[in-house]
Design a protein around this motif. Structure first.
Motif, short mmCIF file in Angstrom:
data_model
loop_
_atom_site.label_atom_id
_atom_site.label_comp_id
_atom_site.label_asym_id
_atom_site.label_seq_id
_atom_site.Cartn_x
_atom_site.Cartn_y
_atom_site.Cartn_z
N UNK A 189 49.00 34.85 32.91
CA UNK A 189 49.00 34.69 31.45
C UNK A 189 47.50 34.94 30.87
N UNK A 190 46.45 35.12 31.62
CA UNK A 190 45.30 35.23 31.09
C UNK A 190 45.33 36.68 30.91
N UNK A 191 45.87 37.81 31.82
CA UNK A 191 46.03 39.17 31.89
C UNK A 191 46.77 39.47 30.62
N UNK A 192 47.82 38.70 30.37
CA UNK A 192 48.61 39.02 29.04
C UNK A 192 47.88 38.62 27.74
N UNK A 193 47.02 37.72 27.84
CA UNK A 193 46.12 37.27 26.62
C UNK A 193 45.24 38.66 26.37
N UNK A 194 44.57 38.85 27.62
CA UNK A 194 43.45 40.12 27.53
C UNK A 194 44.31 41.42 26.91
N UNK A 195 45.50 41.79 27.29
CA UNK A 195 46.13 42.89 26.94
C UNK A 195 46.61 42.68 25.40
N UNK A 196 46.89 41.43 25.02
CA UNK A 196 47.51 41.14 23.74
C UNK A 196 46.50 41.34 22.59
N UNK A 197 45.14 41.32 23.00
CA UNK A 197 43.90 41.56 22.16
C UNK A 197 43.45 43.06 22.26
N UNK A 198 43.97 43.73 23.05
CA UNK A 198 43.58 45.06 23.05
C UNK A 198 42.63 45.59 24.32
N UNK A 199 42.59 44.64 25.30
CA UNK A 199 41.43 45.03 26.45
C UNK A 199 42.25 45.74 27.41
N UNK A 200 41.75 46.84 27.57
CA UNK A 200 42.12 47.77 28.67
C UNK A 200 41.76 47.52 30.14
N UNK A 201 40.34 46.88 30.00
CA UNK A 201 39.75 46.62 31.34
C UNK A 201 38.93 45.28 31.19
N UNK A 202 38.47 44.64 32.10
CA UNK A 202 37.64 43.55 31.97
C UNK A 202 36.50 43.33 32.92
N UNK A 203 35.27 42.75 32.23
CA UNK A 203 34.39 42.45 33.26
C UNK A 203 34.51 41.28 34.30
N UNK A 204 34.64 41.65 35.56
CA UNK A 204 34.83 40.54 36.62
C UNK A 204 33.81 40.50 37.75
N UNK A 205 33.87 39.13 38.43
CA UNK A 205 32.96 39.48 39.46
C UNK A 205 33.71 40.12 40.73
N UNK A 206 33.03 41.10 41.34
CA UNK A 206 33.64 41.74 42.42
C UNK A 206 33.97 40.73 43.37
N UNK A 207 35.33 40.71 44.15
CA UNK A 207 35.60 39.83 45.29
C UNK A 207 34.58 39.76 46.27
N UNK A 208 34.28 38.70 46.71
CA UNK A 208 33.36 38.85 48.22
C UNK A 208 34.15 39.28 49.29
N UNK A 209 33.25 40.04 49.63
CA UNK A 209 33.83 40.89 50.89
C UNK A 209 33.71 40.11 52.19
N UNK A 210 34.51 39.78 53.07
CA UNK A 210 34.55 39.03 54.09
C UNK A 210 34.78 39.65 55.46
N UNK A 211 34.15 39.66 56.48
CA UNK A 211 34.51 40.37 57.76
C UNK A 211 34.99 39.18 58.49
N UNK A 212 36.16 39.12 58.92
CA UNK A 212 36.55 38.00 59.88
C UNK A 212 36.93 38.45 61.26
N UNK A 213 36.21 37.60 62.00
CA UNK A 213 36.21 37.88 63.49
C UNK A 213 36.84 36.81 64.24
N UNK A 214 37.59 37.22 65.23
CA UNK A 214 38.13 36.26 66.28
C UNK A 214 37.74 36.67 67.38
#
Length: 412
Positions: free
Chosen positions: A166-191
């Protein structure tokens, strides 16, 4: 220098949560296309540059009219008007509606100047040159007014919101082609563990299928991070360091499972001896042995969180300690699981010195919760069947049937 606590000392759950949260800093802001933003956190509030709808438009298929022209219309006395234009959705230039006429109009099409209502086609004979209308209509009927939903300059998405459909639909509806977002945290998982075997291969005596890495990597992705999974790091300190080295430059957090208890062959604890990691005993069940700090190598200083190796201890520790910290680092304003109060359907034993998290099944219709499986930290089937964690407080050794308890909803 690594630190160990006195075996009898237990760090509180809340204190350890704060310690873990302090390890991680917010990730940087990047601009991404909408189709790459799902599940990420918006870094800045989004202001609408246009109103929604941007123009008055028809809410129905029918006829744009002046309501005053239909003041005498009735089922037995229809009003007949000439149809002077067709207006499909998307037409940019629309002729003014003259008094005593109608324009055939489609849903979403721009209402012509002069019109103040739409008559649904069901209240007419559907004529294309002349239309008979069988009912009156009020001014504004079946019209979506300009700015009815959003006005230009309005904040439509707040900073920190998680971007769903719904939030991405809202952004598109008002004309946004891209958004400023926080880069996802990059996690190295070790077992870690020489006994671990890749699923799908035959087991030999003394071996088990690796599950923690798969489970933790999925948990990282589920809460908005990215995960690089390293399988089958043996109980060898040199192998542990070698496995980490290629990934340090692009890692925000090293997340390990296993190798942190008090026995021999605890490779994580041995490998981090001399580094900035504190190994603690936390007043939580399951998941008492924990470790957090920084791993330094090759000019990089990377946060590291070490979880216990039993599978339920590992995933419960992730939920209680790691998930909120990752969500906060990823810029999300909502970092905790949804909480509810529920009536316990059975008596459960607890440890008076530890906060216990039992796997549970929450019934939202009755606001009751039932434990799934026993308290053992190896009993993964109960975790797989659960939709919540039941939180039992430190103060009591028993939670009687009928008591009200806190539950953490895992599906929210």
């Amino acid at each position: 220098m690594a630190h160990t606590t006195d075996p009898s000392a237990l760090l509180s759950v809340d204190e350890y949560r704060r310690r873990v949260a302090e390890l991680l800093v917010p990730t940087p802001t990047v601009n991404l296309p909408l189709d790459e933003c799902l599940g990420l956190a918006l870094a800045e509030g989004l202001t609408a540059p246009i109103s929604l709808p941007p123009f008055d438009n028809s809410a129905m298929d029918g006829y744009a009219v002046r309501s005053a022209d239909l003041a005498e219309a009735a089922p037995d006395r229809p009003v007949t008007l000439p149809v002077t234009a067709d207006i499909p959705a998307g037409r940019v230039h629309v002729d003014e509606l003259a008094a005593g006429t109608a324009h055939r109009i489609m849903t979403g099409a721009q209402l012509p100047p002069g019109a103040d209502a739409t008559v649904p086609v069901e209240r007419t004979d559907g004529g294309t040159e002349r239309v008979r209308i069988h009912a009156t209509v009020a001014a504004g009927a079946n019209v979506r007014g300009s700015g009815e939903d959003v006005t230009a300059g309005q904040t439509v998405l707040d900073a920190g919101c998680t971007l769903g459909a719904a939030q991405l639909g809202m952004a598109s509806a008002v004309g946004s082609a891209e958004l400023p977002v926080h880069r996802p945290p990059r996690v190295l998982v070790l077992s870690t563990g020489s006994e671990l075997v890749r699923p799908g291969t035959p087991l030999r005596d003394g071996e088990i299928y690796e599950s923690n890495g798969t489970m933790l990597a999925a948990a990282v992705r589920q809460c908005g991070g990215t995960a690089e999974l390293l399988h089958f790091v043996p109980d060898d300190v040199a192998a542990f360091h070698s496995a980490l080295e290629p990934y340090l430059e692009e890692t925000d957090l090293i997340l390990t499972s296993g190798g942190v208890s008090a026995g021999a062959y605890e490779v994580v604890k041995d490998a981090l001896e001399g580094d900035e990691v504190r190994f603690e005993k936390v007043a939580v069940q399951p998941g008492m042995p924990q470790g957090a700090g920084h791993y330094t190598a090759g000019g990089r200083r990377v946060p590291v969180i070490t979880l216990p190796g039993n599978p339920v201890s590992s995933i419960v520790s992730f939920e209680v300690f790691v998930r909120p910290a990752l969500r906060r680092a990823g810029g999300h304003s909502t970092v905790e699981r949804p909480r509810r109060r529920a009536t316990l359907s059975e008596t459960l034993r607890s440890s008076p010195s530890k906060r216990q998290y039992r796997r549970g099944l929450f019934d939202p219709e009755s606001d009751t919760v039932t434990a799934q499986g026993g308290p053992g930290s190896h009993l993964l089937s109960g975790m797989a069947a659960a939709n919540c964690l039941i939180q039992l407080p430190e103060e009591s050794s028993e939670a009687p049937e009928g008591i009200t308890v806190d539950v953490w909803l895992l599906d929210g």
